[in-house]
Design a protein around this motif. Sequence first.
Motif, short mmCIF file in Angstrom:
data_model
loop_
_atom_site.label_atom_id
_atom_site.label_comp_id
_atom_site.label_asym_id
_atom_site.label_seq_id
_atom_site.Cartn_x
_atom_site.Cartn_y
_atom_site.Cartn_z
N VAL A 78 0.88 -1.04 0.19
CA VAL A 78 -0.02 -0.08 -0.01
C VAL A 78 1.05 1.19 -0.04
N SER A 101 1.91 4.81 0.87
CA SER A 101 1.44 5.86 1.78
C SER A 101 0.91 7.14 1.11
N THR A 102 -0.15 7.76 1.34
CA THR A 102 -0.90 8.72 0.90
C THR A 102 -1.30 9.55 2.00
N VAL A 107 -6.07 5.36 -2.35
CA VAL A 107 -4.83 4.92 -2.03
C VAL A 107 -4.55 3.88 -2.96
N HIS A 119 -8.20 -1.97 8.17
CA HIS A 119 -8.02 -0.87 8.77
C HIS A 119 -8.50 -0.40 9.81
#
Length: 220
Positions: A185, A187-188, A199, A218
């Motif tokens: 994933v 990072s945003t 994302v 999450h």
Amino acid sequence: MKQKQLWLCLCFALTFLTGSVYVQAQSLSIGDGSTSNPVIPITMSTPDAVEGFVLSITFDETNVVASDILVAGAAVDNGAELVVPKILPGEGVTLGVVMDFNAPYEGQMIPAGDDILIAELVMSATTVLQCGDSQTVDILFEDGLGQPALNNIVVSGGMSNSQAETLTLSNGSFTLVGTCSPMRVVSTQGAPGDDTVDVAIAVDNADPVEGYVISLAHEA
């Protein structure tokens, strides 16, 4: 075909030459390769100009095979005229090279020097390892492969130099590396006041991807 047969007979005869004429120390070396870089260099160090050579190389075929053995570097640059590669399933590979074989005989040779590239061995893995795993396979000089049996030799001044004289042989290796395709994933950081943010999901793939499954969690 006649040229190939002639070269094999010539190599066979050269292995029986004695060291009655002094040949200075020479060496042949196999480099290292891996599944990400499957071309293994083979080099020569010699204080004398070289008129030809024979390579006889073996390895454990349980996990790797040779797809080709190619004349390269100084042998190509100086116009090798007879090149006879052989893939020997279950044994290994051989390569015979005569620098000046065809008329008009102009005396082309590989000049003296150190770590001169003369050939390349192209390998491939037959075993797929798990991500993070690795395995090293020895790539070895071995006299006596093929029919007729060929020995590793370097020819200078019309004399063959083998392990029985002053030729030094240094072995190499091929490292199998497990294929990894880690998914991550990215990072945003959302802008202030944004209700939603995109994302990105990325994958570092060593091979073309045929499909994928994503399962995310999450905090609530």
